[in-house]
Design a protein around this motif. Structure first.
Motif, short mmCIF file in Angstrom:
data_model
loop_
_atom_site.label_atom_id
_atom_site.label_comp_id
_atom_site.label_asym_id
_atom_site.label_seq_id
_atom_site.Cartn_x
_atom_site.Cartn_y
_atom_site.Cartn_z
N ILE A 462 -5.70 0.88 -8.76
CA ILE A 462 -5.71 1.63 -9.89
C ILE A 462 -5.12 0.99 -11.05
CG2 ILE A 462 -5.33 3.69 -8.42
CD1 ILE A 462 -2.72 3.80 -9.47
N GLU A 463 -5.58 1.52 -12.14
CA GLU A 463 -5.16 0.96 -13.44
C GLU A 463 -3.88 1.50 -14.01
OE1 GLU A 463 -8.13 0.64 -16.38
OE2 GLU A 463 -9.37 -1.14 -15.35
N ASP A 464 -2.86 0.83 -14.35
CA ASP A 464 -1.57 1.47 -15.05
C ASP A 464 -1.80 1.86 -16.51
OD1 ASP A 464 -1.47 -0.76 -16.48
OD2 ASP A 464 0.17 -1.48 -15.18
N ALA A 465 -1.01 2.32 -17.28
CA ALA A 465 -1.12 2.69 -18.33
C ALA A 465 -1.45 1.66 -19.53
CB ALA A 465 0.32 3.42 -18.97
N ASP A 466 -1.28 0.43 -19.12
CA ASP A 466 -1.36 -1.02 -19.97
C ASP A 466 -2.75 -1.36 -19.47
OD1 ASP A 466 1.21 -0.63 -21.11
OD2 ASP A 466 2.17 -1.80 -19.20
N GLY A 467 -3.62 -0.90 -18.49
CA GLY A 467 -4.82 -1.30 -18.27
C GLY A 467 -4.67 -2.33 -17.06
N LYS A 468 -3.63 -2.67 -16.70
CA LYS A 468 -3.49 -3.58 -15.43
C LYS A 468 -3.66 -3.09 -14.07
CE LYS A 468 -0.05 -6.40 -18.01
NZ LYS A 468 1.17 -7.00 -17.96
N GLU A 469 -4.41 -3.90 -13.27
CA GLU A 469 -4.68 -3.20 -11.85
C GLU A 469 -3.51 -3.40 -11.22
OE1 GLU A 469 -8.26 -5.13 -10.33
OE2 GLU A 469 -9.55 -3.94 -11.64
N LYS A 470 -3.21 -2.37 -10.09
CA LYS A 470 -1.92 -2.43 -9.05
C LYS A 470 -2.65 -1.71 -7.68
CE LYS A 470 0.64 1.21 -10.57
NZ LYS A 470 1.97 1.68 -11.01
N ARG A 471 -2.09 -2.31 -6.70
CA ARG A 471 -2.50 -1.58 -5.38
C ARG A 471 -1.66 -0.54 -5.28
NH1 ARG A 471 -2.35 -5.68 -1.19
NH2 ARG A 471 -4.12 -4.30 -0.01
N VAL A 472 -1.84 0.45 -4.80
CA VAL A 472 -1.19 1.57 -4.29
C VAL A 472 -1.44 2.15 -2.99
CG1 VAL A 472 -0.38 4.12 -4.88
CG2 VAL A 472 -0.94 2.24 -6.80
N LEU A 473 -0.35 2.51 -2.06
CA LEU A 473 -0.77 2.75 -0.59
C LEU A 473 -1.26 4.09 -0.90
CD1 LEU A 473 -0.17 1.98 2.17
CD2 LEU A 473 2.00 3.46 2.26
N ASN A 474 -2.55 4.11 -0.05
CA ASN A 474 -3.11 5.68 0.43
C ASN A 474 -2.62 6.01 1.51
OD1 ASN A 474 -5.10 7.38 1.06
ND2 ASN A 474 -6.56 6.67 -0.33
N ALA A 475 -1.52 7.00 1.37
CA ALA A 475 -1.00 7.67 2.63
C ALA A 475 -2.02 8.56 3.60
CB ALA A 475 0.06 8.56 2.08
N LYS A 476 -2.65 9.11 3.07
CA LYS A 476 -3.69 9.86 3.75
C LYS A 476 -4.69 8.96 4.76
CE LYS A 476 -7.27 13.42 3.87
NZ LYS A 476 -8.18 14.32 2.98
N GLN A 477 -5.18 7.90 4.10
CA GLN A 477 -6.04 6.90 4.93
C GLN A 477 -5.25 6.21 5.79
OE1 GLN A 477 -9.39 6.61 5.14
NE2 GLN A 477 -9.74 8.44 3.79
N THR A 478 -4.03 5.83 5.22
CA THR A 478 -3.25 5.15 6.14
C THR A 478 -2.76 5.66 7.44
OG1 THR A 478 -2.36 3.76 4.14
CG2 THR A 478 -1.05 3.82 6.28
N THR A 479 -2.37 7.01 7.23
CA THR A 479 -1.97 7.77 8.42
C THR A 479 -3.22 7.87 9.46
OG1 THR A 479 -0.43 8.85 7.13
CG2 THR A 479 -1.27 10.02 9.22
N LEU A 480 -4.46 8.18 8.98
CA LEU A 480 -5.54 8.28 9.86
C LEU A 480 -5.93 6.77 10.50
CD1 LEU A 480 -8.16 9.90 10.82
CD2 LEU A 480 -9.24 9.15 8.64
N ALA A 481 -5.70 5.67 9.86
CA ALA A 481 -6.16 4.50 10.63
C ALA A 481 -5.09 4.22 11.33
CB ALA A 481 -5.90 3.25 9.52
N GLN A 482 -3.83 4.45 11.22
CA GLN A 482 -2.56 4.24 12.35
C GLN A 482 -2.92 5.13 13.35
OE1 GLN A 482 1.18 4.56 10.04
NE2 GLN A 482 0.91 2.67 8.88
N GLN A 483 -3.43 6.42 13.43
CA GLN A 483 -3.89 7.10 14.47
C GLN A 483 -4.95 6.43 15.50
OE1 GLN A 483 -5.02 10.99 12.62
NE2 GLN A 483 -2.80 11.58 12.61
N LYS A 484 -5.96 5.78 14.59
CA LYS A 484 -6.84 5.11 15.44
C LYS A 484 -6.26 3.71 16.13
CE LYS A 484 -10.00 8.25 14.01
NZ LYS A 484 -10.70 8.91 14.69
N GLN A 485 -5.25 3.10 15.35
CA GLN A 485 -4.64 2.16 15.88
C GLN A 485 -3.85 2.33 17.11
OE1 GLN A 485 -1.72 0.38 13.47
NE2 GLN A 485 -2.13 -1.75 14.25
N GLN A 486 -3.39 3.82 17.26
CA GLN A 486 -2.63 3.84 18.63
C GLN A 486 -3.66 4.24 19.56
OE1 GLN A 486 0.77 4.11 18.81
NE2 GLN A 486 0.12 4.13 21.12
N ALA A 487 -4.65 4.77 19.22
CA ALA A 487 -5.69 5.09 20.17
C ALA A 487 -6.37 4.00 21.03
CB ALA A 487 -6.95 5.97 19.52
N LEU A 488 -6.34 2.71 19.96
CA LEU A 488 -6.99 1.46 20.41
C LEU A 488 -5.98 0.93 21.21
CD1 LEU A 488 -9.41 -0.27 19.79
CD2 LEU A 488 -8.35 -1.38 18.18
#
Length: 769
Positions: A462-488
């Motif tokens: 995402i872009e912050d107020a100064d227009g700089k890009e930064k990475r932010v954890l997507n909690a929902k997608q992370t939780t879903l992916a970690q469920q698939k990881q446990q299944a694997l």
């Protein structure tokens, strides 16, 4: 002798004449140190005046094979006890070596070589005093210990090497020093009395009475020996800390009581055993006196032949077929016993005497674990990558046309797994994007993270107020992916031992490679502890820990606080010196504990000869002088603070060699990671580390050699004990795991310095802590 850098040899040539040198073959120390290295023995005679010109032995030349060899050995090939040859190093280069001459004993060769060495002993004659010699300077008296105060015609002098100089003291300090000289001499006389087993108790009691009288008179006038005023007056004397040990102080610094020396025997006399009745008694004496099974020595003790001893000690000692050395059962029947069993079985084919070894090793084998007792998880490095790839293809139903593209690779250098072409699976692949994956992280990426013991995380940019890009954890997608990881992970547990043939193969491989070690149990009950204070009783766990240090190589004393680690280190150092395992130990302790460690040292071993550093010793004007004092003193141990220890450098040549070895190792790692299609992130990280090492090497070479610095190698220490070693934990370590507490990817200078010094002790001295 063969180093291209001639600085050390030039320095030696200004101080001594080379009478001769003997070059030993690479197997000379294999029996007792398990190392193969070419070693030289130099015979030097100190000279009164420097040579007018540099002798030929300082220089080197290339031999016919292109190796750099010292001129002495090129001109005296008879002093090389073997055949010059070459060997391949771990980096694929050829290096010079000397292989032994077949069927010729090294002792015979050495004795013959010694006939070519000539030298005449001449006692040093003090120079006649002249007008340039100050009147307050005298030639050293041999009866006065170096770096000590002494009285000459009622005047206080201080001995330093070959001269004694009148001490510059004010009237009060002079009286203090004179009183402590009397105390010191009385203590040393009392120690000598206790060391002599023929001295009656009455003589010792008389010495104790004299010590009490002198101590009471001194402290009545000048206070405790440990007081600041007395320390400032007498701390230059090498026996100052011996005097400090006469007082047992409380936490408030006040005297609790006098030391045991005032009333009791504080030195355990060493009683030499010249004969025993049984083979088992001879074995105990051999381990205690020689730190090994010495059949010749045992035969002299018992009057029995070696074959008789071997027969009587069957099952108690075993001959190791790999090096033909006799070992006690606790040493031989420990370690990788599965490997030892195979070696014994192979040896028994040609020599039935090794059947005893085979039988004992079979009984010592760890219990084979079955599949239900082995927990396997994704990322276990003992599982071959072919099984991981098979699991991936079967579980994720990888399309046939992609099975040659989506493959599993493993880098042994970084212990990192990589799945090539993990994004090649089509988006309509149900197993990859639904069953075991998500639309943001497919199953192949999740499998790779699982293999590398990483949790899957999904980030949005995402872009912050100064227009700089930064990475932010997507909690929902992370939780879903970690469920698939446990299944694997669950699917892998169900799959790995499902097929009988695969289960049998893996279980056998695990037992052979992972379940193959039997820990050695160290027993120190036989240790003699000559010279120890008999009033201090070491606990069984301390005695066993000391045995571990003596016989087990590099040792971590991981006892809880108050378990007695300091006494363990001290006793291990003194026993190592008595047994010939080391010559001079160095104790590296926190700065504020140097004096306390010295007091403990002398409380346990009152007759020990130790050197203790102070902050003043490592001031710029004193550092070189004090390091030279360490190097030239015949002492049992040096006690030094952490910060002072760091200021003693490793030689430029060794630093350069270590950095080059690390660069070569990382270069091989980069090549391996690229060959196994590893992540670009891993390659970049390794290349960044390599670049930083190359910069460090350039700076080191630009600084040049400082001839006036005494290096760690020149101190003469060959065993090191480090208190609070966890303070040196920040050594660079490559790891595939991210953000793990305690695993540093940054390099602390003091940790690198400690690593270099440990490598020196391991590689050159072949003595482990």
């Amino acid at each position: 002798m063969d180093s291209k850098d001639t600085d050390v040899r030039e320095y030696l040539a200004t101080k001594a004449d080379l009478l001769g040198a003997v070059r030993l073959p690479d197997n000379a120390f294999k029996a007792n140190a398990n190392t193969e290295v070419v070693s030289d023995i130099l015979f030097l005679q100190k000279c009164d005046t420097p040579a007018d010109e540099i002798p030929d032995w300082v220089h080197t030349e290339e031999n016919t094979d292109g190796f750099i060899i010292n001129n002495y050995f090129l001109n005296h090939p008879e002093m090389v006890l073997g055949m010059p040859s070459s060997e391949s190093t771990q980096y694929g280069r050829q290096d010079y070596t000397v292989v032994p001459v077949p069927d010729v004993g090294l002792a015979t060769q050495f004795q013959k070589a010694m006939e070519f060495i000539r030298g005449t002993y001449q006692k040093a004659v003090p120079a006649e005093p002249d007008k340039s010699t100050p009147a307050d300077t005298l030639p050293a008296d041999d009866s006065v210990k170096n770096y000590s105060f002494t009285l000459v015609d009622g005047e206080v002098y201080y001995r330093e090497n070959s001269m004694m100089k009148k001490a510059e003291l004010n009237a009060t300090a002079e009286k203090r020093v004179k009183g402590m000289i009397k105390l010191r001499d009385c203590v040393q006389k009392l120690i000598a009395l206790q060391m002599d087993e023929y001295i009656p108790d009455s003589a010792i009691k008389a010495g104790q009475a004299e010590l009490n009288q002198l101590y009471d008179a001194f402290t009545h006038k000048y206070g405790l020996i440990n007081s600041r005023a007395n320390r400032l007056a007498f701390e230059r004397d090498s026996s100052y800390y011996l005097l400090c040990s006469l007082e047992i102080l409380g936490e408030d610094g006040r005297l609790e009581r006098k030391a045991d020396m005032f009333t009791k025997r504080t030195i355990k006399q060493h009683k030499t055993i010249t004969s025993v009745d049984t083979a088992s008694e001879a074995l105990v004496v051999s381990i205690g006196e020689r730190a090994k099974v010495d059949l010749l020595f045992m035969s002299q003790l018992t009057g029995k032949s070696e074959s008789e001893l071997i027969r009587e000690l069957q099952g108690v000692i075993y001959k190791d077929p790999t090096n033909n050395i006799w070992q006690t059962a606790d040493e031989y029947l420990s370690g990788n016993v599965r490997k030892k069993l195979r070696q014994a079985q192979k040896a028994a084919i040609n020599d039935t005497a090794y059947q005893v070894n085979v039988k004992a090793l079979k009984a010592a084998q760890p219990k084979d674990l079955d599949a239900s007792e082995i927990e396997v998880r994704l990322g276990a490095t003992w599982i071959d990558k072919s099984y991981i790839q098979q699991f991936m293809h079967e579980t994720l139903n990888t399309p046939a046309y992609l099975r040659n593209r989506i493959t599993v690779n493993y880098s042994a250098f970084t212990a990192e797994w990589c799945i090539a072409n993990k994004n090649a699976a089509p988006y309509n692949d149900v197993a990859a994007y639904t069953t075991y994956g998500t639309d943001r992280a497919n199953a192949y990426r999740i499998l790779e993270d699982s293999l590398n013991l990483r949790d899957v995380r999904i980030y949005d940019t995402i872009e912050d107020a100064d227009g700089k890009e930064k990475r932010v954890l997507n909690a929902k997608q992370t939780t879903l992916a970690q469920q698939k990881q446990q299944a694997l992970k669950d699917a892998f547990k169900d799959w790995i031992f499902k097929e009988p043939e695969r289960r049998q193969t893996l279980v056998h491989h695990y037992n052979e490679t992972m379940n193959n070690t039997r820990p050695r149990e160290y027993d120190g009950s036989h240790i003699v502890f000559s010279g120890i204070n008999p009033e201090i009783k070491l606990q069984p766990h301390q005695v066993n820990a000391i045995a571990h240090v003596l016989y087990g190589g590099n040792t971590l004393l991981a006892h809880e606080v108050g378990a007695g680690k300091t006494f363990e280190m001290i006793a291990a150092a003194m026993e190592s010196k008595r047994l010939g395992l080391c010559h001079k130990s160095i104790f590296v302790v926190p700065n504020h504990l140097t004096e306390q460690t010295a007091a403990e040292f002398l409380r346990l071993y009152p007759a020990a000869n130790i050197l203790v550093t102070t902050k003043k010793d490592f001031e710029t004007r004193n550092r070189k002088k004090f390091c030279a004092r360490i190097a030239t003193s015949d002492i049992d141990a040096v006690i030094i603070g952490h910060s002072q220890f760091e200021r003693i450098p490793v030689s430029m040549e060794r630093q350069e060699r270590l950095i080059r070895e690390q660069i070569d190792e990382i270069t091989d790692g980069i090549r391996e990671v690229k060959a196994s299609h590893g992540e670009r992130f891993t390659v970049k990280q390794l290349e960044r580390t390599k670049k930083s090492l190359e910069v460090r090497l350039e700076k080191l070479q630009a600084n040049g050699r400082k001839d006036d610095v005494v290096t760690f190698e020149e101190l003469g220490v060959d065993m090191m004990f480090v208190d609070e070693s966890d303070l040196y934990k920040n050594l660079f370590l490559y790891t595939k795991m991210r953000n793990v507490a305690g695993l540093s990817t940054a390099d602390a200078q003091k940790s690198s310095d400690m690593f270099a010094k440990c490598r020196y002790l391991d590689d050159v001295i072949c003595c482990e802590l």
